[in-house]
Design a protein around this motif. Sequence first.
Motif, PDB file in Angstrom:
ATOM      1  N   ASN A   2     -11.088  23.834   6.054  1.00 51.69           N
ATOM      2  CA  ASN A   2     -10.201  23.393   7.020  1.00 51.69           C
ATOM      3  C   ASN A   2      -8.595  24.041   6.609  1.00 51.69           C
ATOM      4  OD1 ASN A   2     -12.282  21.835   8.066  1.00 51.69           O
ATOM      5  ND2 ASN A   2     -11.829  20.144   6.690  1.00 51.69           N
ATOM      6  N   ASP A  39     -14.302  21.620   1.514  1.00 48.16           N
ATOM      7  CA  ASP A  39     -13.904  21.304   2.793  1.00 48.16           C
ATOM      8  C   ASP A  39     -12.630  21.705   3.090  1.00 48.16           C
ATOM      9  OD1 ASP A  39     -16.171  20.337   3.972  1.00 48.16           O
ATOM     10  OD2 ASP A  39     -16.071  18.251   2.898  1.00 48.16           O
ATOM     11  N   ASN A  51     -10.642  14.354   7.269  1.00 46.41           N
ATOM     12  CA  ASN A  51     -10.005  14.907   5.940  1.00 46.41           C
ATOM     13  C   ASN A  51      -9.177  13.626   5.158  1.00 46.41           C
ATOM     14  OD1 ASN A  51      -8.316  16.102   4.127  1.00 46.41           O
ATOM     15  ND2 ASN A  51      -8.952  17.986   4.741  1.00 46.41           N
ATOM     16  N   THR A  85      -6.819  23.280   4.088  1.00 44.43           N
ATOM     17  CA  THR A  85      -5.949  22.151   3.735  1.00 44.43           C
ATOM     18  C   THR A  85      -5.872  22.081   2.113  1.00 44.43           C
ATOM     19  OG1 THR A  85      -7.753  20.728   4.206  1.00 44.43           O
ATOM     20  CG2 THR A  85      -6.040  20.616   5.835  1.00 44.43           C
TER      21      THR A  85
END
Length: 476
Positions: free
Chosen positions: A224, A220, A123, A226
């Motif tokens: 995740n 993503d 990431n 985030t």
Amino acid sequence: MEKAQKLWNDCLSVIKDNVSPRSFQTWFEPIKPVKLKSKILTLQVPSQFFYEWVEEHYVELLKKTIQKELGPQGKLEYSVVVDNHHSNQKPFTVKLPTTDKKSIKNSAVAMPIDLNQQTPIRNPFIIPGLKKVNVDSQLNPNYAIENFVEGDCNRLARSAGYAVANKPGGTAFNPLLIYGGVGLGKTHLANAIGIEIKKNHPNKTVLYVSSEKFTHQFIDSVKNNTQNDFIHFYQMIDVLIIDDVQFFAGKEKTQDVFFHIFNHLHQNGSQLVLTSDKPPVELQGMEQRLLSRFKWGLSADLQAPDLETRIAVLNKKMYQDGIDLPKDVVEYLAYSITTNIRELEGALISLIAQSSLNKKSITLDLAKQMIDKFVKNTAREVSIDYIQKVVCDYFNLPLELMKSKTRKREVVQARQIAMYFSKQLTKSSLATIGAHCGGKDHATVLHACRTVNNLIDTDKRFRIYISDIEKKINLS
Ligand code: ADP
Ligand code: MG
């Protein structure tokens, strides 16, 4: 050897899906796998030029593909056939390790290019202590503004780009939306603006990202957990360039997050540059509130390039690559490929590649063969009218005279030449040709063709006329 061939075949089937058929034919078909040993695949390429081209343009794709097939240790070596014209030496091979530097550089930046779908993406937004200066702008240095040829087709967008580059966030052009069909230079111009801003304002954080990549990163980040990092990262950018926003169509969540980022940046005086393959009004599947934001600034279109621009683009490209082509070849390319600059460049590249592979010099004939093979799928037929026009232009005669019954000597000859070419180049009958050329009958046309043939055989000056005119007709 067999192993190498099998592996390469697998790679090719992946590559085929990722490049245009023409690029595939030009750059991948000529490659021969030579061996596969301890996860190193050795490929033989026909020339140094070829090797450099493939490394420059396809290194990521090759790397990705090889690693997909061989795992992360997979490596590539090239063996270039060196052919020395002046001696009878047999071709020999030199080994050139693949330039890994490039890919290392790319994967060390804040936003790694994902080379291998199997390994989880690091990431990019949770790198501790991420400072603004650490953001790699992801700009393509080849797309400098100096390389972007100006023409009527792109003047507005180009000058708006200039204005934005001088005062990012400080003009009414915020966002600047550049729209136009494929291959007309949106990505190039968007990068050029970013590069100029970095030059003029080294402290500004510039980021170029395709909307596709933006979307994937967002997805993503959701996966995740985030999302906040994702949003914060984008909110600290001073100049955000998003390519191909039409890709956001129908992706509600992505549009939503982009909307928030957009507002934040806009309020803080950051510059937004967006590109799209359609004008905002035609962007379907895009939320109204986002569309209305797009209209806040300036929408500038890129149009299909005019002939002068096409010639200038070819000349520029040749100059950059240190290639010199005969003028008639350049004109032929520019006349034949009219809709799209990418295709124009593609044709030029194929032509150079063909000539370097076949060791032939680039002539008009080669250019025609190549264009017919690669570009023009449908052979166009020239019309009698067009032939008449070219002939009249050439002899500086009014078209009406050619179509009249006058028997003035110079008109008669021009008319005979037009008949001759019409017979050669169109499928029209002698009678039809005659009817177009002053209402003559088929016997007159036949006679004209014989006369022209005779003169070609006997009169040198006449022969030059014919070959000049032929060139001009073929440029249609
Ligand atoms: P788009 O993003 O609109 O599909 P690109 O920006 O990728 O088009 O342009 C296609 C190719 O044409 C690129 O190689 C680009 O460098 C070239 N090109 C486009 N417009 C120009 C121009 N005005 N001058 C020089 N090259 C150009
Ligand atoms: Mg593009």
